[in-house]
Motif scaffolding. Structure first.
Motif, short mmCIF file in Angstrom:
data_model
loop_
_atom_site.label_atom_id
_atom_site.label_comp_id
_atom_site.label_asym_id
_atom_site.label_seq_id
_atom_site.Cartn_x
_atom_site.Cartn_y
_atom_site.Cartn_z
N HIS A 161 23.76 -36.14 93.35
CA HIS A 161 22.55 -35.41 93.74
C HIS A 161 21.28 -36.26 93.63
O HIS A 161 20.30 -35.99 94.31
N LEU A 162 21.30 -37.27 92.77
CA LEU A 162 20.10 -38.07 92.52
C LEU A 162 20.03 -39.33 93.38
O LEU A 162 18.94 -39.81 93.69
N ARG A 163 21.18 -39.87 93.76
CA ARG A 163 21.21 -41.18 94.42
C ARG A 163 20.61 -41.10 95.83
O ARG A 163 20.54 -40.05 96.43
N ALA A 164 20.19 -42.26 96.31
CA ALA A 164 19.72 -42.43 97.69
C ALA A 164 18.62 -41.44 98.07
O ALA A 164 18.61 -40.93 99.18
N HIS A 165 17.73 -41.16 97.13
CA HIS A 165 16.58 -40.29 97.40
C HIS A 165 16.99 -38.88 97.82
O HIS A 165 16.26 -38.20 98.53
N ARG A 166 18.17 -38.42 97.42
CA ARG A 166 18.68 -37.11 97.85
C ARG A 166 17.94 -35.93 97.22
O ARG A 166 17.92 -34.84 97.79
N LEU A 167 17.36 -36.12 96.06
CA LEU A 167 16.64 -35.03 95.40
C LEU A 167 15.17 -35.13 95.77
O LEU A 167 14.41 -35.88 95.16
N HIS A 168 14.79 -34.43 96.81
CA HIS A 168 13.40 -34.39 97.28
C HIS A 168 12.80 -35.79 97.46
O HIS A 168 11.64 -36.02 97.10
N ASP A 169 13.60 -36.69 97.97
CA ASP A 169 13.17 -38.05 98.30
C ASP A 169 12.66 -38.83 97.08
O ASP A 169 11.83 -39.72 97.20
N GLN A 170 13.18 -38.50 95.90
CA GLN A 170 12.77 -39.19 94.67
C GLN A 170 13.75 -40.31 94.36
O GLN A 170 14.95 -40.20 94.58
N LYS A 171 13.24 -41.40 93.81
CA LYS A 171 14.03 -42.60 93.52
C LYS A 171 14.47 -42.62 92.06
O LYS A 171 13.65 -42.64 91.15
N PHE A 172 15.77 -42.58 91.85
CA PHE A 172 16.35 -42.69 90.52
C PHE A 172 17.21 -43.94 90.43
O PHE A 172 17.75 -44.41 91.43
N ARG A 173 17.34 -44.45 89.23
CA ARG A 173 18.27 -45.54 88.93
C ARG A 173 19.23 -45.02 87.88
O ARG A 173 18.87 -44.17 87.07
N ARG A 174 20.44 -45.57 87.87
CA ARG A 174 21.43 -45.11 86.89
C ARG A 174 21.80 -46.24 85.94
O ARG A 174 21.72 -47.41 86.29
N GLN A 175 22.19 -45.84 84.73
CA GLN A 175 22.61 -46.78 83.69
C GLN A 175 21.66 -47.98 83.65
O GLN A 175 22.03 -49.12 83.88
N GLN A 176 20.42 -47.68 83.34
CA GLN A 176 19.34 -48.66 83.41
C GLN A 176 18.92 -49.11 82.01
O GLN A 176 18.60 -48.28 81.17
N PRO A 177 18.92 -50.42 81.75
CA PRO A 177 18.40 -50.90 80.46
C PRO A 177 16.88 -50.69 80.37
O PRO A 177 16.15 -51.01 81.30
N ILE A 178 16.45 -50.11 79.26
CA ILE A 178 15.03 -49.95 78.96
C ILE A 178 14.86 -50.32 77.50
O ILE A 178 15.39 -49.62 76.62
N GLY A 179 14.16 -51.40 77.25
CA GLY A 179 14.03 -51.87 75.87
C GLY A 179 15.41 -52.12 75.29
O GLY A 179 16.28 -52.68 75.96
N PRO A 180 15.66 -51.65 74.08
CA PRO A 180 16.97 -51.90 73.45
C PRO A 180 18.05 -50.90 73.88
O PRO A 180 19.16 -50.95 73.38
N LEU A 229 9.57 -33.55 87.24
CA LEU A 229 9.02 -34.54 88.16
C LEU A 229 7.68 -34.08 88.73
O LEU A 229 6.78 -34.89 88.92
N ALA A 230 7.56 -32.80 89.00
CA ALA A 230 6.32 -32.27 89.55
C ALA A 230 5.15 -32.48 88.59
O ALA A 230 4.00 -32.65 89.02
N LYS A 231 5.43 -32.53 87.29
CA LYS A 231 4.38 -32.79 86.30
C LYS A 231 3.91 -34.24 86.33
O LYS A 231 2.75 -34.52 86.08
N GLY A 232 4.87 -35.16 86.57
CA GLY A 232 4.57 -36.57 86.36
C GLY A 232 4.33 -37.40 87.59
O GLY A 232 3.86 -38.51 87.48
N VAL A 233 4.66 -36.90 88.77
CA VAL A 233 4.48 -37.72 89.97
C VAL A 233 3.15 -37.35 90.60
O VAL A 233 3.01 -36.28 91.18
#
Length: 134
Positions: free
Chosen positions: A24-43, A107-111
């Motif tokens: 549901h999240l990939r390829a901008h499928r959820l209201h054209d929003q961009k998600f990444r999966r299994q993403q390193p952030i800090g540690p 998302l509506a709060k933060g975009v």
């Protein structure tokens, strides 16, 4: 194994709930929003992230029930400006639409919506035209 290789391994071995959510999240499928999966952030490596809205989505199994490590991890991610949404795997599998609605609500709060350009001729008087720039 370094974090990038570990993240790649996690992408290849996603849980059933993660796979469903990713469909549901990939390829901008959820209201054209961009998600990444299994993403390193800090540690850490997060399940899904929307960098524009700074929203992280975690799919949790039973091993996360009352986890002190998760609390420390979430606190660190929040200190970096992220909102962390946690959903139980069974919640994702059995009530996918409600999970997606909760994600969209966050998302509506933060975009921020992009500013509308001013109509031609309504630019501020103090604004320099390109030919006036040094």
């Amino acid at each position: 194994m370094d974090r990038r290789h570990f993240a790649k391994a996690l992408r290849k071995n996603m849980t059933e709930a993660e796979q469903l959510l990713w469909r549901h999240l990939r390829a901008h499928r959820l209201h054209d929003q961009k998600f990444r999966r299994q993403q390193p952030i800090g540690p850490y490596i997060v399940d899904f992230v929307h960098f524009g809205a700074r929203v992280i989505i975690e799919a949790d199994g039973g091993q996360h029930n009352g986890s002190d490590n998760d609390a420390m991890r979430d606190a660190w991610l929040r200190s970096q400006g992220f909102t962390v949404l946690r959903f139980w795997n069974n919640e994702i599998l059995q009530n996918t639409e409600a999970v997606l609605e909760a994600v969209l609500k966050e998302l509506a709060k933060g975009v921020p919506s992009p500013p509308s350009p001013l109509p031609q001729g309504e630019r501020g008087e103090n604004e320099l035209a390109p030919q006036d720039c040094p």
